[in-house]
Design an enzyme around this catalytic site. Sequence first.
Site, PDB file in Angstrom:
ATOM      1  N   ASP A   7     -10.800   1.819  -3.193  1.00  0.00           N
ATOM      2  CA  ASP A   7     -11.199   1.401  -1.848  1.00  0.00           C
ATOM      3  C   ASP A   7     -12.698   1.201  -1.731  1.00  0.00           C
ATOM      4  O   ASP A   7     -13.187   0.789  -0.690  1.00  0.00           O
ATOM      5  CB  ASP A   7     -10.757   2.448  -0.810  1.00  0.00           C
ATOM      6  CG  ASP A   7      -9.382   2.115  -0.271  1.00  0.00           C
ATOM      7  OD1 ASP A   7      -8.862   1.033  -0.585  1.00  0.00           O
ATOM      8  OD2 ASP A   7      -8.823   2.955   0.464  1.00  0.00           O
ATOM      9  N   ASP A  56       0.830  -1.200   0.000  1.00  0.00           N
ATOM     10  CA  ASP A  56       0.000   0.000   0.000  1.00  0.00           C
ATOM     11  C   ASP A  56       0.868   1.256   0.000  1.00  0.00           C
ATOM     12  O   ASP A  56       2.066   1.212   0.328  1.00  0.00           O
ATOM     13  CB  ASP A  56      -0.897  -0.031   1.253  1.00  0.00           C
ATOM     14  CG  ASP A  56      -2.252   0.614   1.011  1.00  0.00           C
ATOM     15  OD1 ASP A  56      -2.358   1.456   0.112  1.00  0.00           O
ATOM     16  OD2 ASP A  56      -3.194   0.282   1.750  1.00  0.00           O
TER      17      ASP A  56
HETATM   18  C1  GLA Z   1      -5.744   1.740   2.430  1.00  0.00           C
HETATM   19  C2  GLA Z   1      -6.136   0.626   1.491  1.00  0.00           C
HETATM   20  C3  GLA Z   1      -7.200  -0.228   2.118  1.00  0.00           C
HETATM   21  C4  GLA Z   1      -6.685  -0.782   3.430  1.00  0.00           C
HETATM   22  C5  GLA Z   1      -6.209   0.340   4.325  1.00  0.00           C
HETATM   23  C6  GLA Z   1      -5.501  -0.185   5.536  1.00  0.00           C
HETATM   24  O1  GLA Z   1      -6.785   2.644   2.605  1.00  0.00           O
HETATM   25  O2  GLA Z   1      -6.505   1.147   0.258  1.00  0.00           O
HETATM   26  O3  GLA Z   1      -7.595  -1.272   1.261  1.00  0.00           O
HETATM   27  O4  GLA Z   1      -5.634  -1.685   3.165  1.00  0.00           O
HETATM   28  O5  GLA Z   1      -5.317   1.207   3.660  1.00  0.00           O
HETATM   29  O6  GLA Z   1      -5.074   0.816   6.373  1.00  0.00           O
END
Ligand code: GLA
Length: 718
Positions: A513, A449
């Site tokens: 997301d 990420d």
């Molecule tokens: C980001 C990612 C999510 C999740 C969160 C975890 O927002 O896009 O899918 O993994 O971080 O903190």
Amino acid sequence: MIDRVHLRVPGVSLLLDTRDADVRVAHWGADLGQHGDRLDPAVLTASAAHSAFDEPAPVSLIPQPARAWRGTPGIAGDRLGRAFSSRLVLQDVSVERQDDAGSQRARLVLTDEASALRVDVELTLDATGLLLIDQRVTNTGDDVYAVAALDTTLPVPGQATESLDLTGRWAREKHPQRRRIDQGTWTRTGRHGRTGHDSTLVIAAGTPGFGWQHGEVWAVHLGWSGDHSSRVERAGDGQTVLAVGELLRPGEVELAPGETYVAPTAYAAYSAHGLDGVSSRFHEWLRSRDRHPSSPRPVVLNTWEAVYFNHDLTVLTQLADAAADLGVERFVLDDGWFLGRRNDTRGLGDWFVDPDVWPQGLTPLIDHVKGKGMQFGLWVEPEMINEDSDVAREHPEWIARPNGAGGRLSLPWRHQQVLDLVDPDAWDYVYARLDALLSEYPIDYLKWDQNRDQVELGHEGRASTHEQTLAVYRLLDALRAAHPGVEIESCSSGGARVDLGILQRTDRVWASDTNDALERQSIQRWTGLVLPPELVGSHVGPGTSHTTRRTHDLSFRAITALFGHFGIEWDVRTLTDAERSQLSAAIRFYKENRALLHSGRAVRIDRPDYTDAAYGTVSHDCSRAVFVYAALATSPNELPARLRFAGLDADRDYRVGLGLPLDPHAAEGRGVPPWLRAVADAGADGAPVVSGRALMQVGLPMPGLHPEHAVLLTVSAV
Ligand code: GLA
């Protein structure tokens, strides 16, 4: 020297005019056939070469003021105010056939003695029709040359009158924008220090009203995960160009004598058959890479929307059991497992398993997951650091600061700062931690990420997005080399890092997301313009979306998620029996059809009414296909227009069936056409056999679905 270069694969020609020691694109577009080899570029040129400003001149491959171009130059830089304007002279051209498949490559060398530069250009026309352009500039002088830009510029013909680019925001990525191309410049810049939620996957131009199935389209993508710019520009003389390039800040790239700046690869696709044709070139090229994922894409369960930061071995073990029962093949432990990480304010950088939450380390969970026959994946965010972390307390100098050591911090984002990976010690630290985790635990997959914009990123007082991006690439490359079996997902607050630079070193992207199926319909459609579905993570979320609070039936959520790398992001311990059997059926369908879904040709239907959507995947031999018809909103019409299929063989007969049972709520009290009613009631026995010609020319009536519902259709040649 030769006066022309003709690169050609079926469907596409690129004709370069190399007279007068310059390079101009005489034609990029429709296949000229063998005739293109004999075509004198002089015949296509509206005016003579650049002999005077008062005579409009054809734009060069690298547009320069010294070549009479008054639009945006393709190369810019200076030596402290000297030698700011270059006039590149072609020194060498060579053409080679790359492989049996028919790829061809032209190499060009251009120099300018006065500004002491050498520019190397490689144009590779791949067998798939995708054109790859690689450029680099070398400082052949004896003092520093500061690079301001080295863009890839491609002219498009006058019939291209409309442009397309994409934009977006968190949880709403990749939305199209259409415009008429007028004189002037439409520029999309990404200044996020990462690709960005609003980054346009391509800058495209096409003939009036071009769609998925029709029109001539030219599209260019930049394979780069840092700052970038894409533009469509129509100059005063009427010439139109598409251009992409890295966006460099003052002082960011300064070349010492002998040093070279390598511009990111630009990828360009032309199609005479609409956006689907463009898409197909990208998809087939991506699929032809040695390291394109070749194993069946496993069904994923990701823990994020199921438990968030509440890591508890008992709960996670139960979740793994429920997942395995459903047929899940990869279990991914998301954020929350490392030192102090109980929420999103702390811990980034401390890449040690937290003994408070995981007293025996991750082994008990991993053993359990593996015991159930699933792969194990782990979330990491290696490029970031929380000020509230042990590593930040021990090494405050590793936090990137715009103006160098001791200077102010950049504004936080999600409470986090950027780890300065240009600092070799910080890079070594994070490499060592990830290497240790991958060595200690049998991890199959990393969800990598990156959760903040990196505006005003600096190293030792100098803008450093360029170097940071390369450092991230090196980190990924080094970890892949050391752990070749580990797959990596590129996530960046959802879809803020979706580009072919990161995809050269990762195995899929997290497109967004949001798991809201309605949002996903659009996000996946447009992400799919460049990425084939096997590279796009797509999960079934909870009934009520956590990002939008919209509620959707499971049938719509599952059908939507099937057109990607399928997964689940939901506390599957809580399913009702009905939900469990519905989700299991979707998983079975995915497993039975993923070979087709992940290798076939993507087809998107141009619908007369914007309130619905239809799309599918057709096998290359046209023997099988899967299609979706989805209602996105209420329609002004009681009856939807017939679905005219595409991509099938007109001369074959097909049986059209249902991939998943018709959701009784989807069309309750509304029209279900007799053919579909018969299929729903009698299964394969009720399925009509229709010729490909009739399916494509006439189409089949569709049910009047309630908004945000879909049907999944199978089409098989008989
Ligand atoms: C980001 C990612 C999510 C999740 C969160 C975890 O927002 O896009 O899918 O993994 O971080 O903190």
